[in-house]
Scaffold this motif. Structure first.
Motif, short mmCIF file in Angstrom:
data_model
loop_
_atom_site.label_atom_id
_atom_site.label_comp_id
_atom_site.label_asym_id
_atom_site.label_seq_id
_atom_site.Cartn_x
_atom_site.Cartn_y
_atom_site.Cartn_z
N UNK A 1 3.66 6.72 -1.46
CA UNK A 1 4.57 7.53 -2.27
C UNK A 1 4.76 6.95 -3.66
N UNK A 2 4.87 5.62 -3.75
CA UNK A 2 5.00 4.96 -5.05
C UNK A 2 3.73 5.13 -5.88
N UNK A 3 2.58 5.01 -5.25
CA UNK A 3 1.31 5.18 -5.95
C UNK A 3 1.20 6.61 -6.47
N UNK A 4 1.55 7.59 -5.65
CA UNK A 4 1.50 8.99 -6.08
C UNK A 4 2.45 9.23 -7.25
N UNK A 5 3.63 8.60 -7.23
CA UNK A 5 4.57 8.72 -8.35
C UNK A 5 3.93 8.19 -9.63
N UNK A 6 3.29 7.02 -9.55
CA UNK A 6 2.66 6.42 -10.73
C UNK A 6 1.50 7.27 -11.25
N UNK A 7 0.73 7.86 -10.36
CA UNK A 7 -0.36 8.75 -10.78
C UNK A 7 0.21 9.98 -11.46
N UNK A 8 1.25 10.56 -10.88
CA UNK A 8 1.89 11.74 -11.50
C UNK A 8 2.44 11.40 -12.88
N UNK A 9 3.05 10.22 -13.01
CA UNK A 9 3.59 9.78 -14.29
C UNK A 9 2.47 9.60 -15.32
N UNK B 1 -3.50 -9.60 3.13
CA UNK B 1 -2.49 -8.57 2.90
C UNK B 1 -3.17 -7.28 2.45
N UNK B 2 -2.73 -6.16 2.99
CA UNK B 2 -3.29 -4.86 2.64
C UNK B 2 -2.78 -4.41 1.28
N UNK B 3 -3.71 -4.02 0.41
CA UNK B 3 -3.38 -3.50 -0.92
C UNK B 3 -3.87 -2.07 -1.04
N UNK B 4 -3.12 -1.27 -1.79
CA UNK B 4 -3.55 0.07 -2.19
C UNK B 4 -4.04 -0.07 -3.62
N UNK B 5 -5.25 0.44 -3.90
CA UNK B 5 -5.79 0.37 -5.26
C UNK B 5 -6.14 1.78 -5.70
N UNK B 6 -5.98 2.06 -6.99
CA UNK B 6 -6.30 3.39 -7.48
C UNK B 6 -6.95 3.31 -8.85
N UNK B 7 -7.76 4.34 -9.13
CA UNK B 7 -8.50 4.35 -10.38
C UNK B 7 -8.43 5.72 -11.04
N UNK B 8 -8.40 5.69 -12.36
CA UNK B 8 -8.38 6.89 -13.20
C UNK B 8 -9.70 7.65 -13.00
#
Length: 104
Positions: A76-84, A47-54
């Motif tokens: 879009x959800x990841x960008x929302x979480x980063x903005x938050x 399954x494809x995952x999007x991962x992000x780091x500070x």
């Protein structure tokens, strides 16, 4: 191929259709930046995952699978979480609060 995100809220990946045609190994090699955060993809258990780091961390601590709604919605959800997260960090700094060091 997804190559970058702009720092504006209206920004979208350049092309999602070409990303859907790539193999799993190719999808794992698409690092991008959004507001200083590193965003990458990884295939976990097929399954494809999007991962992000500070920006101040050296590994992607956060991640989520690409949902049935598709890559665009998940990004879009990841960008929302980063903005938050950025907004919360700004609030902490403006109030003179300090962040406790994490022990995990």
């Amino acid at each position: 191929m997804i190559t970058s995100f702009k720092d504006s809220q209206e920004s979208k990946p350049k092309s999602l259709n070409s990303a859907q045609k790539l193999s799993h190994s190719q999808l794992e090699q698409i690092p991008v930046r959004y507001k200083g955060w590193g965003i990458s993809t990884k295939v976990i258990n097929g399954k494809l995952w999007i991962r992000w780091q500070h920006p101040k961390e050296n590994f992607p601590r956060y991640g989520c699978p690409v949902t049935e709604e598709g890559l665009d919605v998940t990004i879009g959800n990841v960008k929302f979480l980063i903005n938050l997260a950025n907004k919360l960090e700004e609030e902490v700094k403006s109030k003179g609060l300090c962040r406790l060091p994490s022990n995990y």
